[in-house]
Design an enzyme around this catalytic site. Structure first.
Site, PDB file in Angstrom:
ATOM      1  N   HIS A  57       0.614  -1.280  -0.112  1.00  0.00           N
ATOM      2  CA  HIS A  57      -0.231  -0.149  -0.111  1.00  0.00           C
ATOM      3  C   HIS A  57       0.693   1.365   0.211  1.00  0.00           C
ATOM      4  O   HIS A  57       1.576   0.790   0.034  1.00  0.00           O
ATOM      5  CB  HIS A  57      -1.106   0.011   1.026  1.00  0.00           C
ATOM      6  CG  HIS A  57      -0.640   0.035   2.584  1.00  0.00           C
ATOM      7  ND1 HIS A  57       0.016  -0.563   3.220  1.00  0.00           N
ATOM      8  CD2 HIS A  57      -0.189   0.256   3.465  1.00  0.00           C
ATOM      9  CE1 HIS A  57       0.702  -0.559   4.354  1.00  0.00           C
ATOM     10  NE2 HIS A  57      -0.223   0.963   4.412  1.00  0.00           N
ATOM     11  N   HIS A  59       1.335   4.323   1.919  1.00  0.00           N
ATOM     12  CA  HIS A  59       2.299   5.054   3.214  1.00  0.00           C
ATOM     13  C   HIS A  59       3.507   4.847   3.182  1.00  0.00           C
ATOM     14  O   HIS A  59       4.422   3.776   2.522  1.00  0.00           O
ATOM     15  CB  HIS A  59       1.732   4.395   4.157  1.00  0.00           C
ATOM     16  CG  HIS A  59       0.383   4.319   4.713  1.00  0.00           C
ATOM     17  ND1 HIS A  59      -0.771   3.243   6.001  1.00  0.00           N
ATOM     18  CD2 HIS A  59      -0.682   5.418   4.363  1.00  0.00           C
ATOM     19  CE1 HIS A  59      -2.018   3.546   5.545  1.00  0.00           C
ATOM     20  NE2 HIS A  59      -1.581   5.557   5.002  1.00  0.00           N
ATOM     21  N   ASP A  61       5.972   4.706   5.115  1.00  0.00           N
ATOM     22  CA  ASP A  61       6.600   3.852   6.113  1.00  0.00           C
ATOM     23  C   ASP A  61       7.109   2.433   4.700  1.00  0.00           C
ATOM     24  O   ASP A  61       7.267   1.453   5.521  1.00  0.00           O
ATOM     25  CB  ASP A  61       6.174   3.007   7.202  1.00  0.00           C
ATOM     26  CG  ASP A  61       5.171   2.610   7.403  1.00  0.00           C
ATOM     27  OD1 ASP A  61       4.222   3.044   6.639  1.00  0.00           O
ATOM     28  OD2 ASP A  61       4.764   2.322   8.443  1.00  0.00           O
ATOM     29  N   HIS A  62       6.055   2.207   4.082  1.00  0.00           N
ATOM     30  CA  HIS A  62       5.847   0.548   2.779  1.00  0.00           C
ATOM     31  C   HIS A  62       6.412   1.187   1.480  1.00  0.00           C
ATOM     32  O   HIS A  62       7.375   0.590   1.291  1.00  0.00           O
ATOM     33  CB  HIS A  62       4.475   0.504   2.944  1.00  0.00           C
ATOM     34  CG  HIS A  62       4.303   0.418   3.952  1.00  0.00           C
ATOM     35  ND1 HIS A  62       4.210  -1.079   4.134  1.00  0.00           N
ATOM     36  CD2 HIS A  62       3.615   0.686   5.265  1.00  0.00           C
ATOM     37  CE1 HIS A  62       3.580  -1.366   6.035  1.00  0.00           C
ATOM     38  NE2 HIS A  62       3.552  -0.233   6.224  1.00  0.00           N
ATOM     39  N   HIS A 115      -7.242  -1.333   6.246  1.00  0.00           N
ATOM     40  CA  HIS A 115      -6.703   0.310   6.296  1.00  0.00           C
ATOM     41  C   HIS A 115      -6.472   0.802   5.380  1.00  0.00           C
ATOM     42  O   HIS A 115      -6.322   2.322   4.982  1.00  0.00           O
ATOM     43  CB  HIS A 115      -4.789  -0.770   6.338  1.00  0.00           C
ATOM     44  CG  HIS A 115      -3.698   0.020   6.978  1.00  0.00           C
ATOM     45  ND1 HIS A 115      -3.787   0.765   8.303  1.00  0.00           N
ATOM     46  CD2 HIS A 115      -2.744   0.883   6.401  1.00  0.00           C
ATOM     47  CE1 HIS A 115      -2.368   1.328   8.085  1.00  0.00           C
ATOM     48  NE2 HIS A 115      -2.464   1.543   7.149  1.00  0.00           N
ATOM     49  N   ASP A 138       0.138  -4.110   6.008  1.00  0.00           N
ATOM     50  CA  ASP A 138      -0.415  -3.613   7.817  1.00  0.00           C
ATOM     51  C   ASP A 138      -1.826  -4.178   7.612  1.00  0.00           C
ATOM     52  O   ASP A 138      -3.305  -3.623   8.454  1.00  0.00           O
ATOM     53  CB  ASP A 138      -0.795  -1.709   7.396  1.00  0.00           C
ATOM     54  CG  ASP A 138       1.031  -1.047   8.069  1.00  0.00           C
ATOM     55  OD1 ASP A 138       1.924  -2.162   7.798  1.00  0.00           O
ATOM     56  OD2 ASP A 138       1.005  -0.640   8.068  1.00  0.00           O
ATOM     57  N   HIS A 176       4.650  -4.642  10.969  1.00  0.00           N
ATOM     58  CA  HIS A 176       5.418  -3.724  12.259  1.00  0.00           C
ATOM     59  C   HIS A 176       5.108  -5.798  13.230  1.00  0.00           C
ATOM     60  O   HIS A 176       4.631  -6.202  13.541  1.00  0.00           O
ATOM     61  CB  HIS A 176       4.401  -3.073  12.115  1.00  0.00           C
ATOM     62  CG  HIS A 176       4.106  -1.497  11.600  1.00  0.00           C
ATOM     63  ND1 HIS A 176       5.001  -0.401  11.270  1.00  0.00           N
ATOM     64  CD2 HIS A 176       3.699  -1.627   9.988  1.00  0.00           C
ATOM     65  CE1 HIS A 176       4.778  -0.064  10.268  1.00  0.00           C
ATOM     66  NE2 HIS A 176       3.843  -0.456   9.947  1.00  0.00           N
TER      67      HIS A 176
HETATM   68 FE    FE Z   1       2.871   0.882   8.172  1.00  0.00          FE
HETATM   69 ZN    ZN Z   2      -0.215   1.316   6.556  1.00  0.00          ZN
END
Ligand code: FE
Ligand code: ZN
Length: 246
Positions: A57, A59, A61-62, A115, A138, A176
């Protein structure tokens, strides 16, 4: 024995970097790109040449390392294309029901909204000897699930059901390490679930040794995860709301 190997290593504050490598073809894919330098170091340590990125996805942090890794390695980026322009450097858009080959190994794409509205997961049925691997981003965490930033409880309920349909032995590679905080909450939902209590003791022991609790399995989550165990979307929504303010 499968010719596939998976590597997991910590990135940022609580993300995991993940690599899958095929010895036969020499292909190596990073599942999401939390930190370019850590991903490069992990490849280097193993003598693997990074050739692909699979994003779950959009985001940051990805996908934060996408552009740097593409510039440094000229690799191919596969990711969700439900919402245009979200995945930096995207080459190959995929959606639920698609599959592609990684070397000679089939990778199935499963749509798991909740999410985000563009969340997908990657399932490799022959990743391990006798067990598949799902890179779940996530969507699901050990004893938890992703926050509903863009989706509804109905979306996440359907996504949990899609993961529950995978073979019980499937290893779930979550993005995570949230397990111990999820555990504190899960015990408030099901204080008498002995499988949960036993699992939490094992997870605490792992974390005390500095070891990851990821991967988990479909079997473990079916017995312990309050979101996967919710009998209805309404109930999942109630649990999610309780967790958000826990
Ligand atoms: Fe994440
Ligand atoms: Zn995420």
């Amino acid at each position: 024995m499968s010719s596939l190997e998976i590597a997991l290593f910590p990135c940022l504050s609580d993300n995991y970097g993940l690599l899958i490598h095929d010895r036969d073809s020499g292909e190596t894919a990073a599942i999401d790109t939390p930190e370019a330098a850590k991903i490069e170091a992990a490849c280097e340590a193993r003598g693997w040449k990074l050739s692909q990125i699979w994003n779950t996805h959009h985001h940051a942090d990805h996908t934060g390392g996408n552009i740097t890794l593409k510039q440094n390695h000229g690799l191919t980026i596969t990711g969700p294309d439900q919402i245009a322009g979200r995945i930096p450097g995207l080459d190959k858009g995929v959606s639920g029901g698609d599959s592609f080959l990684f070397g000679e190994h089939k990778v199935d794409v499963i749509f798991t909204p909740g999410h985000t509205q563009d969340h997908i997961i990657y399932y490799v049925a022959d990743a391990h000897k006798g067990a598949g691997a799902a890179f779940v981003g996530d969507t699901i965490f050990v004893l938890g699930c992703g926050r509903l930033f863009e989706g509804s409880p109905e979306d996440m309920f359907g996504s949990m059901a899609a993961i529950a349909k995978l073979p019980e032995s499937t290893k779930l590679y979550c993005a995570h390490e949230y397990t111990l905080s999820n555990a504190d909450f899960a015990i408030t939902v099901e204080p008498n679930n002995q499988d949960l209590l036993d699992y939490v003791a094992r997870a605490k022991a792992l974390r005390e040794l500095g070891k990851p609790t990821v991967p988990t399995t479909v079997a473990i989550e079916k017995l312990t995860n309050p979101f996967m165990r919710a009998k209805s979307a309404k109930r999942l929504g109630e649990i999610r709301a309780a967790k958000d303010s826990f």
